[in-house]
Design a protein around this motif. Structure first.
Motif, short mmCIF file in Angstrom:
data_model
loop_
_atom_site.label_atom_id
_atom_site.label_comp_id
_atom_site.label_asym_id
_atom_site.label_seq_id
_atom_site.Cartn_x
_atom_site.Cartn_y
_atom_site.Cartn_z
N GLN A 199 23.52 13.03 9.18
CA GLN A 199 24.95 13.10 9.48
C GLN A 199 25.24 14.22 10.48
O GLN A 199 26.05 14.06 11.40
N GLU A 200 24.56 15.34 10.29
CA GLU A 200 24.71 16.45 11.24
C GLU A 200 24.17 16.05 12.61
O GLU A 200 24.76 16.39 13.65
N ALA A 201 23.04 15.32 12.61
CA ALA A 201 22.47 14.86 13.87
C ALA A 201 23.45 13.94 14.60
O ALA A 201 23.66 14.06 15.82
N GLN A 202 24.08 13.02 13.86
CA GLN A 202 25.06 12.13 14.48
C GLN A 202 26.25 12.91 15.05
O GLN A 202 26.75 12.59 16.14
N ALA A 203 26.69 13.91 14.32
CA ALA A 203 27.83 14.71 14.80
C ALA A 203 27.49 15.39 16.12
O ALA A 203 28.33 15.43 17.04
N MET A 204 26.29 15.93 16.22
CA MET A 204 25.88 16.60 17.46
C MET A 204 25.72 15.60 18.61
O MET A 204 26.06 15.89 19.77
N VAL A 205 25.21 14.41 18.28
CA VAL A 205 25.10 13.36 19.31
C VAL A 205 26.49 12.98 19.79
O VAL A 205 26.73 12.78 21.00
N SER A 206 27.44 12.86 18.87
CA SER A 206 28.79 12.38 19.21
C SER A 206 29.50 13.28 20.22
O SER A 206 30.35 12.81 20.98
N VAL A 207 29.16 14.57 20.23
CA VAL A 207 29.81 15.49 21.16
C VAL A 207 28.95 15.81 22.37
O VAL A 207 29.21 16.77 23.11
N GLY A 208 27.89 15.02 22.57
CA GLY A 208 27.10 15.16 23.79
C GLY A 208 26.06 16.25 23.79
O GLY A 208 25.59 16.65 24.87
N MET A 209 25.66 16.74 22.60
CA MET A 209 24.63 17.77 22.54
C MET A 209 23.24 17.22 22.83
O MET A 209 22.31 17.97 23.09
#
Length: 312
Positions: free
Chosen positions: A238-248
């Motif tokens: 879930q943390e990985a998805q959150a970081m992907v979602s903001v372009g990290m």
């Protein structure tokens, strides 16, 4: 239907003795197998003959042979005894499913995706079974299974590192593909499929603590001819998805990891070269499986056959 002049139903134990005597050709041998004394067997067979109203055995110096009536009755008795044993087994299984408990081990991505589907059906079918589920790391799952903390558990493996343990029997439940996660604003977000060779310049988000998905990424990247650049270490998917979602960065994950998909993340296929992960049901080889375990496995495989295509 028996008329008023007929004897009532035959005693099942006497029928079983008759079958054994006919098969062994000896009262003494049958008595040993059935844990009776020869005199007790003879007495019970005489009572059976009285019930039948005609002789069933011809006694000889070296054993016994059935009369025509004995042969006919023994044939029917075999079927009756088999049916009674089957009935006892079925009743024992039903009794086992009306009480007791079952402990199941699993890993986080499956606990957050496929396993709840299985649990819902299992609890509806067998509401009296106390079901507990423990989500843990791979080595803990194996340890719990071996020590009897869990009756069965769900594991996973990849083609380059197949799980093998002579003390544990595994059954493939289904296979799942590895997918790519990008943000909705990423240049690749309008694509349905991407090849690893196109991702050499990307920054990658991976799980921390030497998580197995790191090896999946590195193997795939090396096969595509590049070394992946790690930009962020996430504690969970879930943390990985959150970081992907903001372009990290972008991420590679097993498909079950996005059962709960972030709205700003696009899931993209990696094509035929995507690594496939096997999901496995593991049970101890030396264990007599309880009815609840058999029922859980049956439910698990039924749902797996129904939903396996969802994860490829």
């Amino acid at each position: 239907m028996l008329n008023d002049d007929s004897q009532s139903l035959f005693d099942i134990r006497r029928l079983a003795l008759l079958v054994e005597v006919v098969e062994q050709g000896s009262i003494t041998s049958a008595a040993e197998l059935m844990m009776y004394t020869p005199s007790a067997v003879s007495q019970q067979l005489r009572k059976l003959e009285q019930e039948v109203g005609q002789p069933l055995l011809n006694r000889r110096s070296r054993g016994v042979v059935p009369t025509e009536a004995g042969q006919v009755l023994a044939g029917h008795a075999r079927k009756i005894v088999e049916q009674m044993l089957a009935a006892q087994a079925d009743l024992a299984q039903i009794a086992g499913l009306k009480r007791g408990s079952l402990a199941v081990g699993t890993f986080p991505t499956l606990a957050g995706s496929f396993l709840p589907l299985v649990i819902r059906v299992f609890k509806k079918r067998y509401p009296a079974i106390g079901l507990s589920v423990r989500s843990a790391r791979f080595d803990e799952l194996v340890s719990d299974l071996q020590s009897g903390v869990t009756g069965l558990c769900l594991l996973w493996d990849y083609p380059w590192n197949r799980f093998q343990d002579d003390a544990i029997r595994v059954t493939e439940v289904f296979q799942e593909s590895t997918v790519l996660l990008v943000s909705r604003s990423h240049p690749l977000a309008d694509r349905d499929e991407v090849r690893m060779e196109e991702l050499s310049k990307e920054s990658w988000i991976v799980r921390a603590e030497a998580h197995p998905v790191v090896e999946v990424l590195k193997r795939s990247a090396h096969d595509a001819g590049f070394e992946p650049s790690i930009g962020f270490l996430a504690n969970d998917y879930q943390e990985a998805q959150a970081m992907v979602s903001v372009g990290m960065g972008v991420a590679m994950v097993p498909r079950t990891a996005v059962a709960l998909q972030h709205p700003d993340v696009k899931v993209i296929s990696l094509g035929d070269d995507a690594p496939l992960r096997r999901v496995l049901l593991a049970q101890r080889q030396d264990k007599v499986y309880a009815p609840a375990e058999v029922a859980f496995q049956s439910t698990l495989m039924e749902l797996a056959n129904k939903h396996a295509g969802d994860y490829l």
